[in-house]
Scaffold this motif. Structure first.
Motif, PDB file in Angstrom:
ATOM      1  N   PHE A   2     -23.987 -32.728 -51.997  1.00  0.00           N
ATOM      2  CA  PHE A   2     -22.825 -33.178 -51.232  1.00  0.00           C
ATOM      3  C   PHE A   2     -23.246 -33.626 -49.842  1.00  0.00           C
ATOM      4  O   PHE A   2     -24.198 -33.095 -49.266  1.00  0.00           O
ATOM      5  CB  PHE A   2     -21.797 -32.046 -51.068  1.00  0.00           C
ATOM      6  CG  PHE A   2     -21.218 -31.546 -52.356  1.00  0.00           C
ATOM      7  CD1 PHE A   2     -20.093 -32.139 -52.902  1.00  0.00           C
ATOM      8  CD2 PHE A   2     -21.820 -30.483 -53.023  1.00  0.00           C
ATOM      9  CE1 PHE A   2     -19.569 -31.676 -54.101  1.00  0.00           C
ATOM     10  CE2 PHE A   2     -21.297 -30.015 -54.215  1.00  0.00           C
ATOM     11  CZ  PHE A   2     -20.158 -30.612 -54.756  1.00  0.00           C
ATOM     12  N   GLU A   3     -22.513 -34.596 -49.315  1.00  0.00           N
ATOM     13  CA  GLU A   3     -22.593 -34.933 -47.897  1.00  0.00           C
ATOM     14  C   GLU A   3     -21.508 -34.150 -47.168  1.00  0.00           C
ATOM     15  O   GLU A   3     -20.403 -33.990 -47.687  1.00  0.00           O
ATOM     16  CB  GLU A   3     -22.347 -36.427 -47.677  1.00  0.00           C
ATOM     17  CG  GLU A   3     -23.405 -37.342 -48.228  1.00  0.00           C
ATOM     18  CD  GLU A   3     -23.028 -38.792 -48.010  1.00  0.00           C
ATOM     19  OE1 GLU A   3     -23.847 -39.526 -47.437  1.00  0.00           O
ATOM     20  OE2 GLU A   3     -21.920 -39.190 -48.410  1.00  0.00           O
ATOM     21  N   VAL A   4     -21.817 -33.677 -45.974  1.00  0.00           N
ATOM     22  CA  VAL A   4     -20.807 -33.017 -45.153  1.00  0.00           C
ATOM     23  C   VAL A   4     -20.146 -34.113 -44.316  1.00  0.00           C
ATOM     24  O   VAL A   4     -20.728 -34.635 -43.368  1.00  0.00           O
ATOM     25  CB  VAL A   4     -21.441 -31.942 -44.236  1.00  0.00           C
ATOM     26  CG1 VAL A   4     -20.347 -31.188 -43.492  1.00  0.00           C
ATOM     27  CG2 VAL A   4     -22.296 -30.976 -45.054  1.00  0.00           C
ATOM     28  N   LYS A   5     -18.915 -34.456 -44.682  1.00  0.00           N
ATOM     29  CA  LYS A   5     -18.255 -35.588 -44.042  1.00  0.00           C
ATOM     30  C   LYS A   5     -17.504 -35.204 -42.769  1.00  0.00           C
ATOM     31  O   LYS A   5     -17.432 -35.984 -41.822  1.00  0.00           O
ATOM     32  CB  LYS A   5     -17.267 -36.247 -45.027  1.00  0.00           C
ATOM     33  CG  LYS A   5     -17.933 -36.761 -46.299  1.00  0.00           C
ATOM     34  CD  LYS A   5     -19.009 -37.784 -46.014  1.00  0.00           C
ATOM     35  CE  LYS A   5     -18.444 -39.083 -45.491  1.00  0.00           C
ATOM     36  NZ  LYS A   5     -19.492 -40.114 -45.306  1.00  0.00           N
ATOM     37  N   SER A   6     -16.920 -33.987 -42.744  1.00  0.00           N
ATOM     38  CA  SER A   6     -16.194 -33.594 -41.534  1.00  0.00           C
ATOM     39  C   SER A   6     -16.004 -32.085 -41.496  1.00  0.00           C
ATOM     40  O   SER A   6     -16.011 -31.414 -42.541  1.00  0.00           O
ATOM     41  CB  SER A   6     -14.824 -34.294 -41.466  1.00  0.00           C
ATOM     42  OG  SER A   6     -13.984 -33.849 -42.514  1.00  0.00           O
ATOM     43  N   VAL A   7     -15.862 -31.566 -40.286  1.00  0.00           N
ATOM     44  CA  VAL A   7     -15.552 -30.161 -40.052  1.00  0.00           C
ATOM     45  C   VAL A   7     -14.356 -30.116 -39.114  1.00  0.00           C
ATOM     46  O   VAL A   7     -14.426 -30.592 -37.975  1.00  0.00           O
ATOM     47  CB  VAL A   7     -16.742 -29.416 -39.421  1.00  0.00           C
ATOM     48  CG1 VAL A   7     -16.355 -27.973 -39.109  1.00  0.00           C
ATOM     49  CG2 VAL A   7     -17.952 -29.457 -40.350  1.00  0.00           C
ATOM     50  N   TYR A   8     -13.251 -29.568 -39.591  1.00  0.00           N
ATOM     51  CA  TYR A   8     -12.027 -29.512 -38.781  1.00  0.00           C
ATOM     52  C   TYR A   8     -11.678 -28.066 -38.484  1.00  0.00           C
ATOM     53  O   TYR A   8     -11.475 -27.267 -39.395  1.00  0.00           O
ATOM     54  CB  TYR A   8     -10.867 -30.191 -39.502  1.00  0.00           C
ATOM     55  CG  TYR A   8      -9.537 -30.002 -38.794  1.00  0.00           C
ATOM     56  CD1 TYR A   8      -9.256 -30.691 -37.617  1.00  0.00           C
ATOM     57  CD2 TYR A   8      -8.586 -29.119 -39.298  1.00  0.00           C
ATOM     58  CE1 TYR A   8      -8.047 -30.511 -36.954  1.00  0.00           C
ATOM     59  CE2 TYR A   8      -7.370 -28.934 -38.645  1.00  0.00           C
ATOM     60  CZ  TYR A   8      -7.110 -29.620 -37.476  1.00  0.00           C
ATOM     61  OH  TYR A   8      -5.928 -29.435 -36.826  1.00  0.00           O
ATOM     62  N   LYS A   9     -11.607 -27.723 -37.187  1.00  0.00           N
ATOM     63  CA  LYS A   9     -11.268 -26.362 -36.769  1.00  0.00           C
ATOM     64  C   LYS A   9      -9.812 -26.296 -36.326  1.00  0.00           C
ATOM     65  O   LYS A   9      -9.358 -27.136 -35.561  1.00  0.00           O
ATOM     66  CB  LYS A   9     -12.170 -25.923 -35.612  1.00  0.00           C
ATOM     67  CG  LYS A   9     -13.635 -25.819 -35.960  1.00  0.00           C
ATOM     68  CD  LYS A   9     -14.436 -25.413 -34.731  1.00  0.00           C
ATOM     69  CE  LYS A   9     -15.925 -25.346 -35.023  1.00  0.00           C
ATOM     70  NZ  LYS A   9     -16.711 -24.990 -33.818  1.00  0.00           N
ATOM     71  N   ASN A  10      -9.136 -25.267 -36.786  1.00  0.00           N
ATOM     72  CA  ASN A  10      -7.763 -24.997 -36.342  1.00  0.00           C
ATOM     73  C   ASN A  10      -7.801 -23.718 -35.517  1.00  0.00           C
ATOM     74  O   ASN A  10      -7.835 -22.607 -36.057  1.00  0.00           O
ATOM     75  CB  ASN A  10      -6.839 -24.841 -37.555  1.00  0.00           C
ATOM     76  CG  ASN A  10      -5.377 -24.722 -37.158  1.00  0.00           C
ATOM     77  OD1 ASN A  10      -5.054 -24.323 -36.035  1.00  0.00           O
ATOM     78  ND2 ASN A  10      -4.493 -25.062 -38.072  1.00  0.00           N
ATOM     79  N   ASP A  11      -7.811 -23.875 -34.199  1.00  0.00           N
ATOM     80  CA  ASP A  11      -7.948 -22.724 -33.308  1.00  0.00           C
ATOM     81  C   ASP A  11      -6.719 -21.814 -33.297  1.00  0.00           C
ATOM     82  O   ASP A  11      -6.805 -20.650 -32.896  1.00  0.00           O
ATOM     83  CB  ASP A  11      -8.251 -23.191 -31.880  1.00  0.00           C
ATOM     84  CG  ASP A  11      -9.609 -23.872 -31.776  1.00  0.00           C
ATOM     85  OD1 ASP A  11     -10.513 -23.449 -32.522  1.00  0.00           O
ATOM     86  OD2 ASP A  11      -9.752 -24.806 -30.971  1.00  0.00           O
ATOM     87  N   GLU A  12      -5.594 -22.326 -33.748  1.00  0.00           N
ATOM     88  CA  GLU A  12      -4.371 -21.531 -33.724  1.00  0.00           C
ATOM     89  C   GLU A  12      -4.445 -20.344 -34.680  1.00  0.00           C
ATOM     90  O   GLU A  12      -3.940 -19.260 -34.392  1.00  0.00           O
ATOM     91  CB  GLU A  12      -3.171 -22.409 -34.072  1.00  0.00           C
ATOM     92  CG  GLU A  12      -2.838 -23.444 -33.001  1.00  0.00           C
ATOM     93  CD  GLU A  12      -1.605 -24.243 -33.358  1.00  0.00           C
ATOM     94  OE1 GLU A  12      -0.977 -23.931 -34.402  1.00  0.00           O
ATOM     95  OE2 GLU A  12      -1.248 -25.160 -32.597  1.00  0.00           O
ATOM     96  N   ASN A  13      -5.053 -20.548 -35.839  1.00  0.00           N
ATOM     97  CA  ASN A  13      -5.155 -19.443 -36.806  1.00  0.00           C
ATOM     98  C   ASN A  13      -6.599 -19.131 -37.202  1.00  0.00           C
ATOM     99  O   ASN A  13      -6.838 -18.448 -38.195  1.00  0.00           O
ATOM    100  CB  ASN A  13      -4.336 -19.752 -38.065  1.00  0.00           C
ATOM    101  CG  ASN A  13      -4.740 -21.071 -38.713  1.00  0.00           C
ATOM    102  OD1 ASN A  13      -5.733 -21.684 -38.330  1.00  0.00           O
ATOM    103  ND2 ASN A  13      -3.969 -21.493 -39.696  1.00  0.00           N
TER     104      ASN A  13
END
Length: 429
Positions: free
Chosen positions: A376-387
């Motif tokens: 797999f390619e790692v396309k994106s990392v999205y962090k949700n700081d609220e939870n």
């Protein structure tokens, strides 16, 4: 006239029940005490026989909503995935959610199967398949600086790992290749008998000796794989989904199951997966940095190191989030696996059609099984700081195809550095 119709109706009813076992009739009518008494004397075969009407005991109890009987039958080892004459399972016949929940895997076990507390057990970040001389010096230097990503091998060894994966896959799937491998190795690693022996050793050691209630089912599925030639690989997928130690042992060594699956995988072309599936994980800040680094360095690939259970249902991957204890050192993560093209290393275990029923013991999990060596390619990392959650988007990259000739040339060139997968097991003399 009316008497004649009544007689014909009575005749049809009597024929409907003709030949049915007493246990089936008790399951159908909800006589729990009688079912409990008879079950004590039943063999595994008796529990799972097909009645004259094309159904099993579990079909009868589930269809009529008899929860206590369904629970008893499952505890005694009834097969959940058997289809009746209408190509339906007992789970599909269940009239409500209360009955269907009896067929679900325990929550703690499902968490373990669809979630990683340690992502190193599932993935490692590798480099593209390139010859050493073609790797730009600045790229090599960048990789060397990021030591936290290169936890297991040097970049050269990782390129070798990918070549090893492509060659092993090609060798397993070629009939000629398997014959040649078995000819030059005394232990004939790609013969059905050899593969079956390694699997049976695991089942006997990890399932039977632990008094696992699923042992007879596991043994039956393994015997079906051994004794049937057509589509027998389906029984191994079913075996993998059982709630036993068999699945857990494969976390440490996937080869005993990977070899037979790759050998017979072409029979499952209709189950090759395309689309999105999900898996959960807990990751440290350092873990996340490695994936963020991979996003910023195109050409860095994620490789599965063993079997990974993913689900078409995102909720299954996210179930652990609500129950996870708050840990300031870790974030809960959902991996989103995207397969833009049909991938022969991602197998849909769910029901495809009436002719392709569910292969999993747990139909509600909608499982897509990702095999070892998948890239797999790692396309994106999205962090949700609220939870304190995070989503990591992975895009499948098909392993480069190797012909049988190129596989043998690669193996000859690297044979002194590392054994091939089929050399892992040596005959004990």
């Amino acid at each position: 006239m009316g008497n004649r119709e009544d007689k014909e109706k009575q005749l049809k009813l009597s024929l409907t029940y003709k030949g049915m076992s007493n246990l089936y009739l008790a399951c159908q009518s909800g006589k729990t005490d009688i079912v409990r008494q008879i079950l004590e004397k039943c063999s595994y075969h008796d529990l799972n026989q097909i009645e004259p009407n094309g159904s099993t005991l579990l079909h009868a109890a589930a269809m009529n909503g008899h929860q206590d009987i369904v629970r008893l039958l499952i505890e005694h080892g009834c097969q959940r995935s058997v289809v009746n004459a209408d190509r339906l399972t007992a789970y599909e016949l269940a009239p409500n959610d209360e009955v269907r929940r009896l067929f679900h895997r325990p929550a703690s076990s499902r968490r373990e199967r669809f979630h990683n507390d340690n992502v190193d057990d599932c993935f490692e970040i590798v480099n593209e398949l390139e010859e050493e001389s073609s790797l730009p010096s600045d790229k090599a230097a960048s990789i060397e600086r990021k030591e936290s990503v290169q936890k297991y091998k040097t970049s050269e060894e990782k390129r070798h790992e990918m070549g090893y994966a492509a060659s092993s896959k090609a060798m397993c799937r070629s009939k000629l290749g398997r014959l040649l491998v078995d000819y030059v190795h005394d232990d004939a690693p790609l013969e059905l008998e050899t593969m079956a022996r390694h699997l049976k050793e695991i089942v006997d050691r990890e399932v039977a000796k632990n008094d696992d209630s699923e042992w007879e089912k596991a043994n039956d599925l393994l015997n079906r794989f051994i004794n049937h030639n057509d589509h027998s690989i389906e029984h191994l997928f079913h075996l993998y989904t059982l709630e036993t130690r068999f699945y857990r042992v494969l976390k440490n060594d996937s080869i005993p199951l990977a070899i037979p699956i790759y050998t017979k995988l072409p029979k499952l072309k209709e189950r090759y997966f395309q689309g999105q599936s999900y898996r959960g994980a807990c990751m440290t800040v350092s873990d996340l940095e490695a994936y963020e680094w991979a996003v910023q360095h195109p050409g860095s690939l994620l490789q599965t190191t063993n079997f990974s259970s993913t689900s078409l249902n995102r909720q299954i991957a996210e179930e652990f989030i609500a129950t996870s204890e708050k840990n300031t050192n870790k974030r809960t993560v959902v991996f989103i696996f995207h397969f833009p093209k049909k991938c022969d290393q991602a197998i849909n275990l769910g029901k495809i059609s009436d002719k392709l029923p569910c292969l999993s013991e747990y139909e509600d999990e909608a499982e897509v099984l990702v095999l070892p060596w998948t890239l797999f390619e790692v396309k994106s990392v999205y962090k949700n700081d609220e939870n304190d959650t995070c989503s990591i988007y992975l895009r499948n990259v098909l392993i480069p195809h190797k012909s049988l000739l190129s596989t043998f040339l690669w193996t000859a060139r690297h044979s002194r550095e590392r054994d091939c997968a089929f050399q892992k097991y040596k005959s004990k003399k």
